[in-house]
Design an enzyme around this catalytic site. Structure first.
Site, PDB file in Angstrom:
ATOM      1  N   SER A   1       4.723   2.287   8.004  1.00  0.00           N
ATOM      2  CA  SER A   1       4.433   1.206   7.062  1.00  0.00           C
ATOM      3  C   SER A   1       5.676   0.785   6.294  1.00  0.00           C
ATOM      4  O   SER A   1       6.359   1.606   5.675  1.00  0.00           O
ATOM      5  CB  SER A   1       3.377   1.649   6.050  1.00  0.00           C
ATOM      6  OG  SER A   1       2.107   1.232   6.430  1.00  0.00           O
TER       7      SER A   1
ATOM      8  N   HIS B   1       0.813  -1.217   0.000  1.00  0.00           N
ATOM      9  CA  HIS B   1       0.000   0.000   0.000  1.00  0.00           C
ATOM     10  C   HIS B   1       0.849   1.270   0.000  1.00  0.00           C
ATOM     11  O   HIS B   1       0.355   2.341  -0.330  1.00  0.00           O
ATOM     12  CB  HIS B   1      -0.988   0.010   1.174  1.00  0.00           C
ATOM     13  CG  HIS B   1      -0.386   0.285   2.510  1.00  0.00           C
ATOM     14  ND1 HIS B   1      -0.067  -0.710   3.400  1.00  0.00           N
ATOM     15  CD2 HIS B   1      -0.050   1.446   3.120  1.00  0.00           C
ATOM     16  CE1 HIS B   1       0.430  -0.164   4.494  1.00  0.00           C
ATOM     17  NE2 HIS B   1       0.452   1.145   4.352  1.00  0.00           N
TER      18      HIS B   1
ATOM     19  N   ASP C   1       0.110  -7.582   1.217  1.00  0.00           N
ATOM     20  CA  ASP C   1       0.578  -6.214   1.435  1.00  0.00           C
ATOM     21  C   ASP C   1       2.101  -6.140   1.448  1.00  0.00           C
ATOM     22  O   ASP C   1       2.699  -5.446   2.272  1.00  0.00           O
ATOM     23  CB  ASP C   1       0.005  -5.627   2.724  1.00  0.00           C
ATOM     24  CG  ASP C   1       0.063  -4.102   2.744  1.00  0.00           C
ATOM     25  OD1 ASP C   1       0.254  -3.499   1.676  1.00  0.00           O
ATOM     26  OD2 ASP C   1      -0.073  -3.526   3.834  1.00  0.00           O
TER      27      ASP C   1
END
Length: 411
Positions: free
Chosen positions: A258, A151, A181
């Protein structure tokens, strides 16, 4: 930015890890949690909300990338965190991504009568706009392969990688896998510092955990905590579109973390920080490094990952779900098992004759008690192999056989 969905719009389970609309019969039977993926700014590397599903996966063997030799726990130092950060910090990077998207102009602005009435008061809106976001990553190999979250780079036109020493490189996305992901970026550089990997299959709650990343634009931020739990399925933490058994940690992680590493006491990467539950404290989640490296190997070799797929939506049966389903749909369903609440059109399950209302009792000759059991078995089955199923349909036991397919690229 992907916004949080209302309860009526949120997704329900499917054994294939991608999300589909919640079947109306079970709308009141599902509890939802919201997570925020830990990028910063927009959907690619941005905050986005995902809704509850029930998926799980068993982590698998280790990759050949950046394998570390067994090491002895650090000793002779007054601060093991400082030692870990000094050794691993140079391998943690900041990832800035951007994409150009069409501007959504209100239809009224294009109405000639509207423009005649308002004249010069109508704003001049450009046809496109640039969206930007940022996240973290870490270097897998000295020749410039970098691991991050999918993402973080989703839909990106340009990817910029900034090293801790200040150097900046243009990044190329070698491959990205939405269901786990995980993404791999390549930069044109050599002799880079590498983050060594550990073994996420051997983790135990209570072990130390160290997170390094760029939360909220604050580069090279370090936080510590412990491993709170392992093997958290999507149904437990509110993720319907990933095939991951997450590591839970209370090490502080925030938007922008992230793709950054979660490390053990020896400075080995044990996970990729990826999500937190909105409004909670000390509830962060990471993708186990063993699974991430398995996916990274496939992305590097082929640019994509082929996930096994049946094409069903399912939920673990409870007395409440049974009663609700029978009241709305009619019929007589089993008292226990895994209830099929949706069958995807032209899917392997549809071709095998599986129907809504069937309850899976066994798959691959193994009894299943939870939807995550089915997901694990499917994930472990090679594409093209046949899976025997024993189901209950209107009080009758049926034996079916499904040939495992590949998750569609754009379900």
């Amino acid at each position: 930015m992907k916004n949080a969905k209302s309860a009526s719009e949120r997704q329900e389970i499917d054994d294939d890890g991608f999300f589909t609309s919640t079947p109306k019969p079970l709308g009141k039977a599902v509890t939802y949690l919201s997570l925020v993926a830990l990028g910063s700014g927009i959907a690619l590397g941005g905050n986005y909300w995902v809704s509850n599903g029930q998926t799980a996966i068993q982590t698998t063997g280790r990759s050949a990338i950046a394998q570390s030799n067994p090491s002895v726990p650090l000793s002779g130092t007054t601060n093991f965190v400082t030692d870990v950060v000094e050794r691993v910090g140079p391998a943690v990077v900041r990832i800035n991504a951007s994409r150009t998207v069409a501007t959504k102009i209100p239809e009224a602005f294009n109405d000639p009568s509207f423009r005649r009435f308002f004249g010069n008061q109508v704003p001049d809106i450009p046809d496109t706009q640039v969206q930007r976001g940022s996240g973290s990553g870490f270097i897998l190999s000295s020749d410039g392969k970098i691991l991050t979250n999918a993402h973080v780079v989703e839909g990106a036109d340009t990817v910029e990688v900034k090293l801790k020493d200040g150097r900046t490189f243009e990044g190329k996305v070698m491959g990205s896998d939405r269901l786990t992901d995980v993404a791999v970026i390549q930069i044109d550089a050599q002799d880079l510092p590498v983050a060594k990997t550990g073994n996420s299959d051997g983790l135990n709650p209570g072990e130390w955990a160290i997170a390094i990343g760029n939360p909220l634009g604050l580069d090279n931020t370090v936080t510590t905590g412990i491993i709170s739990a392992t093997g958290r399925s999507g149904s437990q933490i509110g993720v319907s579109d990933t095939r991951v058994a997450f590591i839970q940690t209370d090490a502080a992680i925030n938007p922008g973390n992230s793709g950054g590493p979660l490390l053990n006491i020896n400075g080995e990467v044990i996970g990729i920080n990826t999500a937190i539950i909105k409004g909670a404290q000390g509830l962060g989640f990471s993708i186990p490094i063993n699974k991430a490296q398995e996916i990274a190997d496939q992305l590097i070799a082929k640019g994509k990952v082929e996930h096994p797929y049946l094409g069903v939506q399912m939920v673990s049966l409870t007395p409440e779900i049974k009663a609700e389903f029978e009241r709305r749909q009619g019929g007589n369903i089993a008292d226990e098992g895994i209830l099929i609440v949706g069958v995807m059109r032209n899917s392997p399950a549809a071709k095998a004759g599986l129907k809504v209302g069937d309850a899976i009792a066994q798959i691959d000759n193994r009894a299943v008690k939870d939807a995550s059991d089915v997901q694990q078995i499917v994930e472990q089955t090679p594409v093209g192999d046949n899976l025997p199923l024993k189901v209950q349909r209107n009080g009758r036991a049926l034996n079916l056989e499904i040939q495992v397919g590949v998750v569609p690229q754009n379900p």
